[in-house]
Design an enzyme around this catalytic site. Structure first.
Site, mmCIF file in Angstrom:
data_model
loop_
_atom_site.group_PDB
_atom_site.id
_atom_site.type_symbol
_atom_site.label_atom_id
_atom_site.label_comp_id
_atom_site.label_asym_id
_atom_site.label_seq_id
_atom_site.Cartn_x
_atom_site.Cartn_y
_atom_site.Cartn_z
ATOM 1 N N ASP A 76 0.824 -1.207 0.000
ATOM 2 C CA ASP A 76 0.000 0.000 0.000
ATOM 3 C C ASP A 76 0.862 1.263 0.000
ATOM 4 O O ASP A 76 0.719 2.160 -0.831
ATOM 5 C CB ASP A 76 -0.812 0.023 1.314
ATOM 6 N N GLU A 101 -4.510 7.951 0.391
ATOM 7 C CA GLU A 101 -4.986 7.429 1.657
ATOM 8 C C GLU A 101 -3.842 7.216 2.643
ATOM 9 O O GLU A 101 -3.998 7.342 3.847
ATOM 10 C CB GLU A 101 -5.707 6.106 1.407
ATOM 11 N N ASP A 178 -6.960 -0.563 -3.256
ATOM 12 C CA ASP A 178 -8.305 -0.535 -2.718
ATOM 13 C C ASP A 178 -8.763 -1.971 -2.486
ATOM 14 O O ASP A 178 -8.410 -2.871 -3.240
ATOM 15 C CB ASP A 178 -9.270 0.159 -3.697
ATOM 16 N N ASP A 339 -11.179 6.906 -3.294
ATOM 17 C CA ASP A 339 -11.906 5.743 -3.829
ATOM 18 C C ASP A 339 -12.626 6.080 -5.136
ATOM 19 O O ASP A 339 -12.978 5.175 -5.896
ATOM 20 C CB ASP A 339 -12.988 5.272 -2.841
HETATM 21 C C1 2IP Z 1 -12.228 0.445 1.357
HETATM 22 C C2 2IP Z 1 -12.575 -0.766 0.524
HETATM 23 C C3 2IP Z 1 -13.764 -1.430 1.137
HETATM 24 C C4 2IP Z 1 -14.964 -0.510 1.051
HETATM 25 C C5 2IP Z 1 -14.638 0.829 1.704
HETATM 26 C C6 2IP Z 1 -13.354 1.437 1.177
HETATM 27 O O1 2IP Z 1 -10.995 0.953 0.943
HETATM 28 O O2 2IP Z 1 -12.868 -0.441 -0.805
HETATM 29 O O3 2IP Z 1 -13.965 -2.622 0.483
HETATM 30 O O4 2IP Z 1 -16.043 -1.124 1.704
HETATM 31 O O5 2IP Z 1 -15.685 1.705 1.456
HETATM 32 O O6 2IP Z 1 -13.060 2.622 1.852
HETATM 33 P P1 2IP Z 1 -17.060 -2.126 0.962
HETATM 34 O O7 2IP Z 1 -16.277 -3.285 0.427
HETATM 35 O O8 2IP Z 1 -18.040 -2.495 2.037
HETATM 36 O O9 2IP Z 1 -17.659 -1.309 -0.129
HETATM 37 P P2 2IP Z 1 -9.560 0.330 1.507
HETATM 38 O O10 2IP Z 1 -9.545 -1.129 1.256
HETATM 39 O O11 2IP Z 1 -8.581 1.074 0.621
HETATM 40 O O12 2IP Z 1 -9.477 0.717 2.942
HETATM 41 CA CA CA Z 2 -10.059 2.517 -0.673
#
Ligand code: 2IP
Ligand code: CA
Length: 417
Positions: A76, A101, A178, A339
């Site tokens: 990351d 991030e 992500d 995101d």
């Molecule tokens: C996260 C990742 C998660 C998502 C969340 C993001 O980013 O994409 O999967 O939740 O919103 O902030 P969900 O899967 O419930 O949509 P990261 O992995 O970069 O922390």
């Molecule tokens: Ca993310």
């Protein structure tokens, strides 16, 4: 060598074929950075035995509803630094306008704080990485060799682009990996349903989005999906990437690379893509992808559609980009600017977009159906601190076709009067 930096402009298009010129100042640079990042992500995953110990829990203060776990990985942090370094090298000064991030600080198992970065030489980078990797020089050298290796891509559609964008109008949001949880824990052999993976390594994406510093609107973006297919013999993964550009009436996407059509005024393009979608996809065939943590009321409102669940905000957006679903809808504030910027730019280039869910609902109730509350990327949330400053407070809806967005928002309004 073409020194477009002197003029402060980015040139979109590959200049490498012009004798004496270099492939610089282009959307190509974003694609290159994303491909190098994907190589790092694949290497860390494939050499798990080598890197198996580097997962650290994120010291997250931000709210993630129902999250199972959240990790900070060397991949990351390193990917974000590589993107900053490579873009900054090609566009001096731009590195100060690249946001993401991750911070570049990493704590090793001895509790030492190390600032991860790309050094002047491969040897120095290996030396620095070995500190993070608790002295594992083999792993550090492998990573450093990827960090310092140039990637080459062949993408004829990119070569045709010749738009110039002033560099000092641009800034970037980067999500280096992500769906970190799927990256760490996700399995390789998940099965898809209608092309959509609910979980697994396919849900991992690298997101690089460019927005206009003053309007906050997205201009161009790349979604890189490092894990798409795995060779059954070598067990090595290959990935894919998608790019899009939406700038001053030019709308072009790697999925629709007809440059003649792309240079039509944006509005004309939107109409063409709308007409096509309306013909192909009636209201009875609408679909949505949502998070498993989505609220029960939204789940039940959308139950009349084909409904899919998937991990990863970037991956769910990609499902909308690829046309696997009509919308990706999220009613909660659990995504951030990093995101959304890249997928938003690509959706825009396809005639769609990304809007604030709650604001959209509010405007509909007031009878304002014309003006969509598009997400913007330059304004922090009032009164918020830390990562929450950059949360998409009102949730989001990602769509390719305006008519589909309207129909789905109507459905939700009718059950949420
Ligand atoms: C996260 C990742 C998660 C998502 C969340 C993001 O980013 O994409 O999967 O939740 O919103 O902030 P969900 O899967 O419930 O949509 P990261 O992995 O970069 O922390
Ligand atoms: Ca993310």
């Amino acid at each position: 060598m073409v020194k477009l930096g002197d003029q402060g402009w980015w040139r979109l298009g590959i200049l490498a074929q012009i004798p004496g010129s270099q492939d610089v100042r282009s959307l190509t640079a974003l694609v290159h950075a994303s491909e190098k990042s994907a190589n790092i992500a694949r290497a860390c995953k494939q050499e798990e035995a080598l890197f198996g110990f580097w997962c650290r829990r994120k010291k997250a203060t931000r709210k993630i509803r129902n999250f199972v776990s959240d990790f900070k990985t060397l991949a990351d942090v390193l990917v974000q630094e590589v993107i900053k370094h490579d873009m900054g090298k090609k566009f001096p000064g731009l590195e100060d306008h690249i946001f993401g991030e991750e911070s570049n600080e990493f704590t090793n198992s001895l509790g030492e704080k190390i600032k991860v970065g790309v050094c002047a030489t491969e040897e120095d980078t290996a030396e620095l990485l070995s500190k993070v990797l608790n002295g594992n020089m083999t792993a550090a050298e492998l990573l450093a060799s990827i960090v310092h290796r140039d990637v080459s891509i062949e993408d004829p559609a990119l070569e045709k682009l010749t738009t110039e964008i002033p560099q000092d109008t641009m800034a970037l949001w980067v999500d280096p990996i992500d769906s970190t949880f799927q990256y760490i824990k996700g399995y390789a052999d998940e099965k898809s349903k209608d092309g959509i993976y609910s979980k697994g390594l396919q849900c991992v994406t690298i997101l690089i989005g460019v927005y206009n510093r003053s309007s906050g609107l997205p201009i161009m973006g790349v979604i890189n999906q490092p894990f798409v297919t795995r060779d059954p013999d070598s067990l090595r993964w290959s990935g894919q990437y998608f790019w899009g550009l939406s700038y001053k009436g030019i709308n072009i996407c790697s999925l629709q690379t007809d440059v003649n059509a792309a240079t039509q005024p944006a509005d004309d393009q939107v109409d063409v893509s709308r007409q096509k979608e309306e013909m192909q996809d009636g209201d009875d065939n609408l679909s949505a992808v949502i998070s498993t943590s989505e609220s029960e009321s939204i789940k039940s409102a959308l139950s009349m559609l084909r409904l899919y669940y998937a991990a990863g905000a970037g991956y769910k957006s990609l499902c909308a980009v690829q046309g696997f679903v009509s919308v990706y809808l999220l009613s909660e504030d659990t995504t951030f600017k990093w995101d959304c910027c890249a997928p938003h730019a690509i959706l825009k280039s396809l005639g769609g977009g990304m809007v604030d869910f709650r604001e959209c609902l509010k405007r509909r109730k007031l009878g304002n159906l014309d003006e969509l509350p598009e997400l913007v990327y330059n304004t922090p949330v009032n009164g918020a601190t830390g990562a929450d400053r950059w949360a998409n407070k009102g949730g989001l809806v990602a769509y390719r076709c305006r008519k589909h967005l309207d129909t789905i928002m109507n459905i939700i309004s009718s059950v949420n009067p």
